[in-house]
Scaffold this motif. Structure first.
Motif, short mmCIF file in Angstrom:
data_model
loop_
_atom_site.label_atom_id
_atom_site.label_comp_id
_atom_site.label_asym_id
_atom_site.label_seq_id
_atom_site.Cartn_x
_atom_site.Cartn_y
_atom_site.Cartn_z
N GLU A 152 23.34 -6.96 3.16
CA GLU A 152 23.93 -5.91 3.97
C GLU A 152 22.84 -4.97 4.47
N VAL A 153 23.25 -4.04 5.33
CA VAL A 153 22.33 -3.18 6.05
C VAL A 153 22.33 -1.77 5.45
N GLU A 154 21.13 -1.24 5.23
CA GLU A 154 21.00 0.20 5.04
C GLU A 154 20.13 0.69 6.20
N LEU A 155 20.78 1.24 7.21
CA LEU A 155 20.08 1.65 8.42
C LEU A 155 19.47 3.03 8.23
N ASP A 156 18.14 3.10 8.31
CA ASP A 156 17.48 4.39 8.37
C ASP A 156 17.53 4.83 9.83
N THR A 157 18.45 5.72 10.13
CA THR A 157 18.74 6.08 11.52
C THR A 157 17.56 6.79 12.18
N CYS A 158 16.81 7.53 11.40
CA CYS A 158 15.65 8.25 11.94
C CYS A 158 14.57 7.27 12.41
N TRP A 159 14.28 6.27 11.58
CA TRP A 159 13.22 5.32 11.95
C TRP A 159 13.66 4.41 13.09
N ALA A 160 14.96 4.11 13.19
CA ALA A 160 15.45 3.37 14.35
C ALA A 160 15.23 4.20 15.62
N TYR A 161 15.54 5.49 15.53
CA TYR A 161 15.35 6.40 16.66
C TYR A 161 13.87 6.49 17.03
N TYR A 162 13.03 6.67 16.03
CA TYR A 162 11.58 6.78 16.29
C TYR A 162 11.03 5.48 16.85
N GLY A 163 11.61 4.35 16.47
CA GLY A 163 11.18 3.05 16.99
C GLY A 163 11.61 2.78 18.41
N GLY A 164 12.39 3.70 18.99
CA GLY A 164 12.75 3.58 20.39
C GLY A 164 14.13 3.02 20.65
N TYR A 165 14.98 2.95 19.61
CA TYR A 165 16.32 2.39 19.77
C TYR A 165 17.37 3.44 19.43
N ASP A 166 18.57 3.21 19.91
CA ASP A 166 19.67 4.14 19.70
C ASP A 166 20.35 3.85 18.37
N PRO A 167 20.22 4.72 17.38
CA PRO A 167 20.85 4.45 16.09
C PRO A 167 22.37 4.35 16.17
N VAL A 168 22.97 5.07 17.10
CA VAL A 168 24.43 5.00 17.27
C VAL A 168 24.84 3.59 17.68
N GLU A 169 24.10 2.99 18.59
CA GLU A 169 24.39 1.63 19.02
C GLU A 169 24.24 0.65 17.86
N TYR A 170 23.20 0.85 17.04
CA TYR A 170 22.99 -0.05 15.90
C TYR A 170 24.07 0.12 14.84
N ILE A 171 24.54 1.33 14.66
CA ILE A 171 25.65 1.55 13.73
C ILE A 171 26.88 0.78 14.20
N ARG A 172 27.16 0.85 15.48
CA ARG A 172 28.33 0.13 16.04
C ARG A 172 28.13 -1.38 15.92
N ASN A 173 26.92 -1.84 16.21
CA ASN A 173 26.65 -3.28 16.17
C ASN A 173 26.82 -3.88 14.78
N TYR A 174 26.49 -3.08 13.75
CA TYR A 174 26.51 -3.61 12.38
C TYR A 174 27.69 -3.09 11.56
N ALA A 175 28.68 -2.53 12.23
CA ALA A 175 29.89 -2.08 11.54
C ALA A 175 30.48 -3.22 10.72
N GLY A 176 30.88 -2.91 9.50
CA GLY A 176 31.41 -3.92 8.60
C GLY A 176 30.35 -4.52 7.69
N ARG A 177 29.08 -4.33 8.06
CA ARG A 177 27.97 -4.83 7.24
C ARG A 177 27.07 -3.68 6.83
N LEU A 178 27.54 -2.47 7.04
CA LEU A 178 26.71 -1.27 6.93
C LEU A 178 27.37 -0.24 6.02
N PRO A 179 27.21 -0.36 4.69
CA PRO A 179 27.87 0.60 3.80
C PRO A 179 27.12 1.92 3.64
N VAL A 180 25.82 1.91 3.98
CA VAL A 180 24.98 3.08 3.72
C VAL A 180 24.04 3.31 4.90
#
Length: 255
Positions: A152-180
């Motif tokens: 499963e996914v633990e998305l560090d939203t800050c590092w996704a943002y710093y890496g140039g991607y939208d963390p909101v989009e990634y949260i939506r993309n991985y919904a159901g596999r993202l408990p934390v």
């Protein structure tokens, strides 16, 4: 409603000096759970007793890749004994980034976790977004290479943002596999590097992230500040104050 936890790495110096006292302070600040990264030579029974005393939940544990690979059964057993079912790979060194080997290892560790009622997760930094594996970002390639029931996914939203991607989009993309998720703020220094800061003092779109996470069924938002410019306990207290203010305004967090 997201429950709020703390990644204890933020308070690493305080924990070295006073492990039990620091966990008690974390509970007093209003955090509902903690994510371990080290056990400080305490037995599972000692940690379980401290968690019961403070009311804190063990929501996860960051453990080194090599340790999880070579001491899989011991790590799973230790975590289950403290009441934690999520074991999390927090980082891969450059030497470890053979993606074919990583996928095979994650499947192996994930199978062992699943067999005992635990779950394996992977936590990102920015390189998973700035580097590619074939046509995919490394982040997407990792999760495409291992079945969802094993990783499963633990998305560090800050590092996704710093890496140039939208963390909101990634949260939506991985919904159901993202408990934390990791809830972290940052601002860019003059040289473009990231400085982690107290929640609300940086540029990460925290409100949008929390809204998206709540909609995606995320259970925990874990506060982490990699480095603090003022005392770490003061920093995590101020981040909690930001969360409490946001909650009072109708934000989807439970405090």
């Amino acid at each position: 409603m997201l429950k709020i936890g703390l990644q204890l790495y933020t308070l690493r110096e305080e924990l070295e000096q006073d492990f039990e006292g620091t966990l008690r302070k974390v509970a007093e600040l209003g955090y509902a759970g903690v994510e371990f990264y080290h056990y400080f030579d305490r037995s599972p029974a000692e940690i379980a007793a401290l968690l019961q005393e403070t009311g804190l939940v063990a929501l996860g544990a960051h453990r080194p890749y090599d340790t999880l690979l070579n001491e899989t059964e011991q790590e799973i057993r230790y975590n289950l004994e403290i009441g934690n079912s999520r074991v999390i790979v927090p980082y891969l060194t450059e030497e470890q980034r053979n993606w074919e080997h990583v996928a095979a290892d994650f499947r192996k560790i994930g199978e062992a976790c699943k067999a005992q009622g635990a779950t394996l997760l992977y936590h990102n930094h920015e390189f998973e977004f700035t580097e590619k594996n074939g046509e995919l970002t490394v982040f997407d390639s990792i999760f495409a290479s291992v079945p969802a029931d094993l990783l499963e996914v633990e998305l560090d939203t800050c590092w996704a943002y710093y890496g140039g991607y939208d963390p909101v989009e990634y949260i939506r993309n991985y919904a159901g596999r993202l408990p934390v998720i990791h809830l972290k703020d940052m601002k860019k220094r003059e040289d473009g590097s990231a400085e982690t800061v107290v929640l609300g003092e940086g540029e990460v779109p925290l409100h949008a992230i929390i809204e998206a996470a709540a909609a995606a069924g995320v259970e925990w938002a874990v506060v982490e500040q990699d480095f603090c410019s003022r005392p770490p306990l003061e920093s995590v207290a101020d981040s909690m104050k930001w969360i409490q203010t946001y909650a009072a305004q109708g934000g989807k967090v439970h405090v």
